[in-house]
Write an enzyme that holds these catalytic residues in place. Structure first.
Site, short mmCIF file in Angstrom:
data_model
loop_
_atom_site.label_atom_id
_atom_site.label_comp_id
_atom_site.label_asym_id
_atom_site.label_seq_id
_atom_site.Cartn_x
_atom_site.Cartn_y
_atom_site.Cartn_z
N ASP A 228 -0.11 -3.77 6.33
CA ASP A 228 -0.70 -3.23 7.56
C ASP A 228 -2.16 -3.64 7.71
O ASP A 228 -2.94 -2.95 8.38
CB ASP A 228 -0.62 -1.69 7.56
CG ASP A 228 0.79 -1.18 7.81
OD1 ASP A 228 1.69 -2.00 8.09
OD2 ASP A 228 0.98 0.05 7.74
N ASP B 58 6.03 4.73 4.95
CA ASP B 58 6.92 3.77 5.62
C ASP B 58 6.94 2.42 4.89
O ASP B 58 7.64 1.50 5.32
CB ASP B 58 6.54 3.60 7.10
CG ASP B 58 5.16 3.01 7.30
OD1 ASP B 58 4.19 3.53 6.72
OD2 ASP B 58 5.04 2.02 8.05
N HIS B 59 6.21 2.32 3.77
CA HIS B 59 6.21 1.10 2.96
C HIS B 59 6.82 1.31 1.58
O HIS B 59 7.20 0.35 0.92
CB HIS B 59 4.79 0.54 2.83
CG HIS B 59 4.21 0.13 4.15
ND1 HIS B 59 3.97 -1.17 4.50
CD2 HIS B 59 3.88 0.87 5.24
CE1 HIS B 59 3.50 -1.23 5.74
NE2 HIS B 59 3.44 0.00 6.21
N HIS C 93 4.67 -4.52 10.95
CA HIS C 93 5.04 -3.82 12.19
C HIS C 93 5.14 -4.76 13.39
O HIS C 93 4.38 -5.72 13.50
CB HIS C 93 4.03 -2.71 12.52
CG HIS C 93 4.07 -1.58 11.54
ND1 HIS C 93 4.91 -0.50 11.68
CD2 HIS C 93 3.38 -1.37 10.39
CE1 HIS C 93 4.72 0.34 10.66
NE2 HIS C 93 3.79 -0.16 9.86
N HIS D 25 -7.43 -0.79 5.76
CA HIS D 25 -6.40 0.13 6.26
C HIS D 25 -6.21 1.27 5.24
O HIS D 25 -6.24 2.45 5.60
CB HIS D 25 -5.10 -0.64 6.47
CG HIS D 25 -3.92 0.19 6.88
ND1 HIS D 25 -3.86 0.85 8.08
CD2 HIS D 25 -2.76 0.47 6.23
CE1 HIS D 25 -2.70 1.50 8.16
NE2 HIS D 25 -2.02 1.29 7.05
N HIS E 33 1.48 3.95 1.90
CA HIS E 33 2.05 4.72 3.01
C HIS E 33 3.58 4.82 2.91
O HIS E 33 4.25 3.88 2.50
CB HIS E 33 1.64 4.11 4.36
CG HIS E 33 0.20 4.38 4.70
ND1 HIS E 33 -0.52 3.63 5.60
CD2 HIS E 33 -0.65 5.35 4.25
CE1 HIS E 33 -1.74 4.13 5.70
NE2 HIS E 33 -1.85 5.16 4.89
N HIS F 201 0.85 -1.21 0.00
CA HIS F 201 0.00 0.00 0.00
C HIS F 201 0.87 1.24 0.00
O HIS F 201 2.09 1.15 0.12
CB HIS F 201 -1.01 -0.02 1.15
CG HIS F 201 -0.42 0.10 2.53
ND1 HIS F 201 0.39 -0.86 3.09
CD2 HIS F 201 -0.51 1.09 3.47
CE1 HIS F 201 0.74 -0.49 4.30
NE2 HIS F 201 0.23 0.70 4.57
ZN LIG Z 1 3.04 0.73 8.10
ZN LIG Z 2 0.01 1.72 6.49
#
Ligand SMILES: [Zn+2]
Ligand SMILES: [Zn+2]
Length: 255
Positions: free
Chosen positions: A130, A56-57, A168, A108, A54, A52
């Site tokens: 996530d 941090d990905h 995570h 999410h 985001h 996805h």
């Molecule tokens: Zn994440």
């Molecule tokens: Zn995420």
């Protein structure tokens, strides 16, 4: 095939699958840990899977392109760094001689996908981003409880020995919540003890398994009488699994 969890940021894991020569990484939010692992193990980078959009990905995707000898695969319904090969439910991604089935798992984010690898001779694998965490699920930033319930139901239907690779390290905090939902669940207490020892030893609590999550994760247990009862106490409007999940998710947001 070797599976590594490369720690990144405060609590992310970048999953790396490699055969001793070539690697694929999932959700590289940061390029540095991936480059370090490729150098240390003398691997080439054969592909990148993204679940996805985001940061941090996807934050490390562009920095990894110069050494990428393959494609970036990502969700068809989301914007991630271009170029990438868009995928949706039913697609199959072939990397390292493995076939990954793409699952649409909105909730999410609106276009979140997961990658399920079912034909490795050893245990099957799920890269779920996530959407599912050990003991919990992702926050509903762009989706509805009904969507999250349907997405988690797809995971619950996978083979029970599927290794669950979440992004995570939220397990211990999720288990505190799971124990509040089901104070009488001895599996949650036992798993919490195991995970505390694992974390004290500096190791990831992941991958989990579908079998384990079915026994301890309240978001996969929305039809269990004790979970339904607690959700009703916390404001669930009915015994329906989606209403239960909605109440649990709301409660967890404040927990
Ligand atoms: Zn994440
Ligand atoms: Zn995420």
């Amino acid at each position: 095939m070797n599976l590594l969890a490369l720690p990144a940021f405060a609590d992310n894991y970048i999953w790396m699958l490699h055969d001793g020569a070539r690697a694929v990484v999932v959700d590289p939010g940061d390029a540095a840990p991936v480059e370090a692992a490729l150098d240390r193990l003398q691997l080439s980078l054969a592909g990148i899977l993204v679940t996805h959009h985001h940061g941090d990905h996807v934050g490390g995707v562009d920095a990894l392109r110069p050494r990428l000898q393959g494609l970036v695969h990502g969700p068809a319904k989301e914007r991630i760094p271009e170029p990438f090969t868009p995928h949706a439910e039913g697609d199959v991604v072939d990397i390292l001689g493995l076939r990954f089935k793409v699952l649409d798992v909105p909730g999410h984010t609106a276009g979140h996908v997961a990658y399920a690898q079912m034909d490795e001779p050893t245990a099957p694998l799920l890269f779920c981003g996530d959407t599912l965490f050990s003991g919990g699920c992702g926050r509903l930033f762009e989706g509805t409880p009904a969507q999250m319930h349907a997405s988690l139901a797809k995971f619950a239907a996978l083979p029970v020995d599927t290794r669950v690779c979440c992004t995570h390290e939220y397990t211990l905090s999720n288990l505190r919540f799971a124990a509040a939902v089901e104070p009488g669940n001895a599996d949650i207490a036992a798993y919490t003890q195991r995970c505390q020892a694992t974390r004290e030893a500096g190791r990831p609590t992941l991958p989990s398994s579908i079998a384990l999550e079915l026994t301890i994760n309240p978001f996969l247990r929305c039809t269990q009488p004790a979970v339904v009862q607690m959700a009703r106490n916390k404001g669930a409007v009915s015994d329906d699994a989606v209403a239960v999940l909605a109440a649990l998710r709301e409660w967890k947001n404040q927990f």
